[in-house]
Design a protein around this motif. Structure first.
Motif, short mmCIF file in Angstrom:
data_model
loop_
_atom_site.label_atom_id
_atom_site.label_comp_id
_atom_site.label_asym_id
_atom_site.label_seq_id
_atom_site.Cartn_x
_atom_site.Cartn_y
_atom_site.Cartn_z
N LYS A 1 -5.97 0.31 -6.95
CA LYS A 1 -5.99 1.16 -6.21
C LYS A 1 -6.76 2.62 -7.14
O LYS A 1 -5.86 2.96 -8.17
CB LYS A 1 -5.13 1.28 -5.57
CG LYS A 1 -4.92 2.63 -4.41
CD LYS A 1 -3.81 2.44 -3.24
CE LYS A 1 -2.63 3.17 -4.46
NZ LYS A 1 -1.37 3.41 -3.43
N GLU A 2 -7.90 4.07 -6.49
CA GLU A 2 -7.64 5.08 -7.35
C GLU A 2 -6.92 6.17 -5.88
O GLU A 2 -7.48 6.10 -4.94
CB GLU A 2 -9.14 5.21 -7.54
CG GLU A 2 -9.46 4.28 -8.57
CD GLU A 2 -10.95 4.72 -9.35
OE1 GLU A 2 -11.27 5.68 -8.19
OE2 GLU A 2 -11.65 3.88 -10.18
N GLU B 1 -5.07 7.48 4.40
CA GLU B 1 -5.65 5.71 3.36
C GLU B 1 -5.10 5.30 4.71
O GLU B 1 -4.94 5.60 5.54
CB GLU B 1 -4.41 6.20 2.36
CG GLU B 1 -3.17 6.03 3.42
CD GLU B 1 -1.94 6.21 1.54
OE1 GLU B 1 -2.37 4.79 1.30
OE2 GLU B 1 -1.05 6.52 1.64
N ALA B 2 -5.80 4.67 4.74
CA ALA B 2 -5.45 2.92 5.74
C ALA B 2 -4.59 2.32 7.07
O ALA B 2 -3.97 2.41 7.70
CB ALA B 2 -5.92 0.95 5.90
N SER B 3 -3.43 2.69 6.17
CA SER B 3 -2.09 2.55 6.79
C SER B 3 -1.37 4.16 7.34
O SER B 3 -0.71 3.79 8.01
CB SER B 3 -0.70 2.33 5.23
OG SER B 3 -0.63 3.59 4.87
N TYR C 1 -9.11 5.26 -2.49
CA TYR C 1 -10.46 4.13 -3.03
C TYR C 1 -9.50 2.50 -3.15
O TYR C 1 -8.92 2.54 -4.45
CB TYR C 1 -11.39 5.00 -3.58
CG TYR C 1 -12.13 3.21 -3.87
CD1 TYR C 1 -13.35 3.38 -3.00
CD2 TYR C 1 -13.11 3.44 -5.09
CE1 TYR C 1 -14.00 2.34 -3.24
CE2 TYR C 1 -14.17 2.08 -5.46
CZ TYR C 1 -14.88 2.25 -4.59
OH TYR C 1 -16.47 0.63 -4.33
N ASN C 2 -9.59 2.01 -2.52
CA ASN C 2 -9.05 0.07 -2.62
C ASN C 2 -10.69 -0.17 -3.53
O ASN C 2 -11.85 -0.58 -2.91
CB ASN C 2 -8.55 0.06 -1.92
CG ASN C 2 -7.37 0.50 -1.38
OD1 ASN C 2 -6.39 0.34 -2.48
ND2 ASN C 2 -7.20 1.03 0.00
#
Length: 222
Positions: free
Chosen positions: A33-34, A76-78, A23-24
């Motif tokens: 960032k968590e 995650e997004a990446s 979670y950003n």
């Protein structure tokens, strides 16, 4: 569900709750960032499902409608692979509480990767051999990745992306025919295989082998 020519009735609702492993957020001008474990996501997701069910049952038209909840874990997004469903439950139309949850054993695995090599060695080896054959054929080969989709630890589908810089349409046709032969020869027929062949700015061809079918489907884009 359609009851007659002019009437439809609501027979059920499915709600997917998407939960982030990372979670950003921004607070006081700084980025944070968590990271959240799967156990944390399951706990929170089940709490959210209970809250949502309570709100649904407060509406007269939804008091007796069955509801299915499913919890989805986002990557995650990446990440190069999508997330996965973790668990699901069905609430009967007459119920205002959630009972047992049923685990969903689904997983997306990136090839090549350490995870694939360690946990799915045979499938990883097939992809590695396929990659080597492609590399030997085409000097402009720049690498490829694949996404394997597993259900109950059994491979159901593998999607492969091959990026190539072509000089002519005849090269596209010839290379597609070659890869077609590799798919038939190297991949078992008990799971689906999808191969996308791309140039730098567009998709050039598509090969799809469906489980149980003798010959793959091939399409070359004009």
């Amino acid at each position: 569900v359609k009851k007659n020519d002019d009437v439809v009735e609501l027979e059920g609702i499915t709600i997917g709750i998407s939960l982030r492993t990372v979670y950003n957020f921004t607070a006081e001008g700084r980025n944070y960032k968590e990271d959240h474990s799967t156990e944390e996501l399951l706990k929170k997701g089940k709490e959210y499902a209970g809250t949502i069910l309570k709100r649904l049952r407060e509406r007269d038209q939804l008091k007796n409608v069955p509801v299915v909840f499913a919890l989805y874990e986002e990557e995650e997004a990446s990440s190069k692979v999508p997330g996965q469903f973790l668990t699901k439950t069905m609430v009967k139309g007459s119920s205002s509480s959630i009972g047992d949850w049923k685990d969903i054993n689904e997983k997306h695995v990136l090839f090549p990767s350490k995870e694939a090599e360690n946990d799915y060695f045979e499938d990883s080896q097939i992809f590695s051999d396929f990659r080597e054959e492609v590399s030997d054929y085409f000097p402009n080969f720049v690498g490829m990745i694949a996404n394997g989709f597993y259900v109950d630890n059994e491979l159901q589908q593998v999607s492969i992306d091959i990026p190539i810089q072509f000089r002519s349409q005849s090269e596209v046709v010839g290379f597609t025919q070659y890869v077609y032969g590799l798919v038939v020869e190297m991949f078992p027929d008990h799971y689906d295989v999808e191969v996308k062949i791309n140039s730098m700015d567009q998709q050039e061809s598509l090969i799809v082998q469906q489980a149980g079918k003798e010959e793959p489907f091939v399409h070359i884009y004009e």
